[in-house]
Design a protein around this motif. Sequence first.
Motif, mmCIF file in Angstrom:
data_model
loop_
_atom_site.group_PDB
_atom_site.id
_atom_site.type_symbol
_atom_site.label_atom_id
_atom_site.label_comp_id
_atom_site.label_asym_id
_atom_site.label_seq_id
_atom_site.Cartn_x
_atom_site.Cartn_y
_atom_site.Cartn_z
ATOM 1 N N PHE A 41 1.186 -1.205 -0.221
ATOM 2 C CA PHE A 41 0.115 -0.173 0.306
ATOM 3 C C PHE A 41 1.180 1.144 0.012
ATOM 4 N N TRP A 42 1.761 1.587 1.389
ATOM 5 C CA TRP A 42 2.764 2.238 0.908
ATOM 6 C C TRP A 42 3.978 2.687 -0.050
ATOM 7 N N TRP A 48 3.153 1.622 -3.337
ATOM 8 C CA TRP A 48 2.059 2.234 -4.166
ATOM 9 C C TRP A 48 1.866 3.634 -3.413
ATOM 10 N N LEU A 49 1.220 4.645 -3.117
ATOM 11 C CA LEU A 49 0.793 5.998 -2.314
ATOM 12 C C LEU A 49 2.318 6.792 -2.162
ATOM 13 N N SER A 50 3.543 6.555 -1.939
ATOM 14 C CA SER A 50 4.596 7.058 -1.779
ATOM 15 C C SER A 50 5.835 7.071 -2.829
ATOM 16 N N LEU A 63 1.368 13.401 1.608
ATOM 17 C CA LEU A 63 1.935 12.601 0.478
ATOM 18 C C LEU A 63 1.736 14.726 -0.572
ATOM 19 N N ASP A 92 -1.640 15.009 -11.571
ATOM 20 C CA ASP A 92 -2.197 13.838 -10.201
ATOM 21 C C ASP A 92 -3.544 13.848 -11.033
ATOM 22 N N VAL A 97 -6.574 9.099 -7.556
ATOM 23 C CA VAL A 97 -5.888 8.596 -6.001
ATOM 24 C C VAL A 97 -6.817 8.314 -5.255
ATOM 25 N N ILE A 157 -7.060 4.329 -3.608
ATOM 26 C CA ILE A 157 -6.866 4.908 -1.974
ATOM 27 C C ILE A 157 -7.253 3.417 -1.578
ATOM 28 N N ARG A 201 -7.183 -0.404 -2.393
ATOM 29 C CA ARG A 201 -6.488 -0.898 -1.611
ATOM 30 C C ARG A 201 -6.288 -0.727 -0.186
ATOM 31 N N ASP A 231 -4.667 4.509 6.418
ATOM 32 C CA ASP A 231 -4.374 3.204 5.704
ATOM 33 C C ASP A 231 -4.960 1.910 6.551
ATOM 34 N N VAL A 288 -2.637 13.667 1.728
ATOM 35 C CA VAL A 288 -3.119 13.787 0.490
ATOM 36 C C VAL A 288 -2.706 15.558 0.036
#
Length: 239
Positions: free
Chosen positions: A141-142, A144-146, A189, A195, A200, A204, A207, A226, A234
Motif C-alpha cells: 500500500f505505502w 504504491w502511495l509514496s 503525501l 495527478d 488517487v 486508496i 487498496r 491506511d 494528501v
Amino acid sequence: MFLENVVFDATDPQALGRFWEAALGTERLTDELAGFETRLAVAEGPVLDLCFQRVPEPPAGPQRLHLDLRGAEEQEAVVERLLASGAGRADIGQGQVPWVVLADPDGNAFCVMEQRAAYDGTGPIAALPLDVADPDRERDFWSWLSGWVPIEGSGLPSLQHASRRGPLLELCPETEPKGPAKNRIHLDLRLEPGDDADAVARGIADRGGRELDLGWGDLPWRHFADPSGNEFCVLPSRD
C-alpha cells in the motif's frame, strides 16, 4: 505523488520543532504561531519536511509512528548530545536491546540505533517505523502511495526512496489495533502536477484505505487512513 512531510501534533510547536531541528541538523522553513517547519535534505536522496502543528491539548494515546535516529559507531555520543538538548530516557518495555530509547520534550518516544548495514546512507533519520496490522499488505500500500521501493536487510518489511538514500519506512506488526484517537505523528503525501486527486482517492480505497471526514471544514488537502487505520494527508500539487 510523493512523501513530503512528517507531522507532529504539539501544544508548543516552536519548542518541539527547535529540539528536532537541533537533533537532526535541519534547515528551518517557517516559524509561525500555528506551526514550525524544518527541512531534512538527504544528499542525492529525498527531501522530507518535519512539521509541528499546534493542537489545543497534549497528544495522547498510543504512538504508532516514531523516528529511529542513526547512531552507529557514535551512538553513545548522539545519546548524550540529545539528553543535553532536552530529551529524556524512556522505558516503553523494550528490555535489553542494542538501541537506546529516548523521549523528546513532548514525550514522543524515539530510538537511537546501533550500527546496522541497512541504515548506511540514510542520513540522521535511520527509519520511520509505523505500526500496522499486516506489514506485507501495508508495504504494498505505502509503496504504491509514496513511490518508495521495497528493500531487504532491516528485518522488517521496509521501503526506501528510489534513490536508495534516506530513511527506511519500516512496517512493524502492531501490538493492538488502531483505536479511535488520532495518531500524534503522521505522514503527508503531495500530489504532483497532473495527478488526479479523485483517482488517487479511488486508488486508496481500492487498496484497503479510506477517506476520512474529520469535520474540520473546507481544507485544500484531504484526510485518509491506511488499511490499518493510520491517518495521513494528501496535499494538492504546487502547480
